[in-house]
Design an enzyme around this catalytic site. Structure first.
Site, PDB file in Angstrom:
ATOM      1  N   CYS A 265     158.386  25.900  21.765  1.00 49.79           N
ATOM      2  CA  CYS A 265     157.533  26.796  22.558  1.00 49.79           C
ATOM      3  C   CYS A 265     157.844  28.258  22.198  1.00 49.79           C
ATOM      4  CB  CYS A 265     157.691  26.485  24.054  1.00 49.79           C
ATOM      5  SG  CYS A 265     156.422  27.268  25.076  1.00 49.79           S
TER       6      CYS A 265
ATOM      7  N   HIS B 112     156.423  20.871  24.270  1.00 52.27           N
ATOM      8  CA  HIS B 112     157.796  20.587  24.718  1.00 52.27           C
ATOM      9  C   HIS B 112     158.132  19.121  24.432  1.00 52.27           C
ATOM     10  CE1 HIS B 112     159.085  24.320  26.744  1.00 52.27           C
ATOM     11  NE2 HIS B 112     157.786  24.523  26.836  1.00 52.27           N
TER      12      HIS B 112
ATOM     13  N   GLU C 227     160.925  17.760  24.196  1.00 56.05           N
ATOM     14  CA  GLU C 227     162.077  17.269  24.980  1.00 56.05           C
ATOM     15  C   GLU C 227     161.619  16.567  26.255  1.00 56.05           C
ATOM     16  OE1 GLU C 227     161.107  20.368  24.835  1.00 56.05           O
ATOM     17  OE2 GLU C 227     161.242  21.267  26.837  1.00 56.05           O
TER      18      GLU C 227
HETATM   19  N1  LIG Z   1     155.807  33.378  25.126  1.00 52.74           N
HETATM   20  C1  LIG Z   1     156.732  32.561  25.812  1.00 52.74           C
HETATM   21  C2  LIG Z   1     156.508  31.109  25.517  1.00 52.74           C
HETATM   22  C3  LIG Z   1     155.564  30.439  26.417  1.00 52.74           C
HETATM   23  C4  LIG Z   1     154.227  31.057  26.483  1.00 52.74           C
HETATM   24  O1  LIG Z   1     153.630  31.424  25.463  1.00 52.74           O
HETATM   25  O2  LIG Z   1     153.735  31.149  27.564  1.00 52.74           O
END
Ligand SMILES: NCCCC(=O)O
Length: 236
Positions: free
Chosen positions: A107, A209, A211
């Site tokens: 992520c 994710h 995991e």
């Molecule tokens: N930029 C943090 C990771 C998760 C998101 O893009 O929201």
């Protein structure tokens, strides 16, 4: 023989003065045969801490990389920053790449991998690109959409080339791949879902994710097994 040691980055709850790590990260590394090593922040991050490890997981979190890191001013939609965490993860990521230490970015960790290589991000998918649908409602440990995997990539070797069901919990994404960065998966709307660095033995980033899915989906578990196997290979 001892398990390969896999460094795992932490989140700092500043108000409580407590480091945090989602249990699923540690469980996924353990299940794959690795030994998770929590890495606190500090000037030693890229050096002494990483020297303890044969692999690295850069975890995700509810914060954004400061846009100055990719040469942009902050725009509406860009979220809160955690500069100390970013500095620590940046140092770890640079050191891992320089030392050819296997790295899995998850992520925000994938986004960091791209930016470290000179890439840039959508500061907010909806506001920058009109692309919604990447913040799934709870529960977040179930698949939300599918991604197409580019054939012949590291990700295809690990998880197989068929479309993969993934969860989704992000508002940013890779906009410009950095130097030597190969896009290895995309969502149907074109959002970059995985990147890798083919010039290194194992440097993979995934926007979802794994995991949280690895206990129930062998294809997601294979991503962690690949990391641990690459860490094992490093010791030989
Ligand atoms: N930029 C943090 C990771 C998760 C998101 O893009 O929201």
């Amino acid at each position: 023989m001892r398990r390969p040691r896999i460094g795992v980055t932490l989140d700092l709850d500043e108000a409580r003065g407590e480091y945090r790590l989602g249990r699923a990260y540690a469980d996924a590394v353990l299940r794959a045969g690795g030994l998770p090593v929590p890495l606190p922040y500090g000037e030693e991050a890229g050096g002494a801490y990483l020297a303890l490890c044969e692999g690295l997981v850069v975890t995700g979190g509810a914060f954004d990389i400061p846009p100055e890191r990719y040469g942009e001013a902050r725009r509406p939609g860009c979220g809160p920053e955690k500069p100390e965490r970013t500095a620590c993860e940046w140092a770890l990521c640079e050191a891992a790449l320089a030392g050819r230490i296997p790295l899995l970015g998850i992520c925000g960790g994938m986004q960091l991998l791209d930016v470290v290589r000179g890439g840039a991000l959508h500061q907010d998918l909806v506001q920058d690109a009109g692309l919604g649908g990447h913040e799934q409602p709870p529960p977040r440990d179930v698949p939300h959409h599918r991604v197409a995997i580019a054939p012949g990539t590291l990700l295809a070797r690990l998880a197989g080339p068929e479309p993969l069901s993934v969860n989704s919990s992000h508002h940013q994404a890779v906009r410009t791949p950095g130097a030597g960065v190969l896009v290895s998966a995309r969502a149907d709307d074109g959002v970059v879902e995985a990147i890798e660095l083919p010039d290194l033995p194992f440097a993979l980033g995934v926007q979802w994710h794994p995991e949280r899915l690895a206990a129930s989906d062998p294809r997601q578990a294979a991503i962690f097994r690949g990391l641990v196997q690459a860490a094992e290979d490093l010791r030989r």
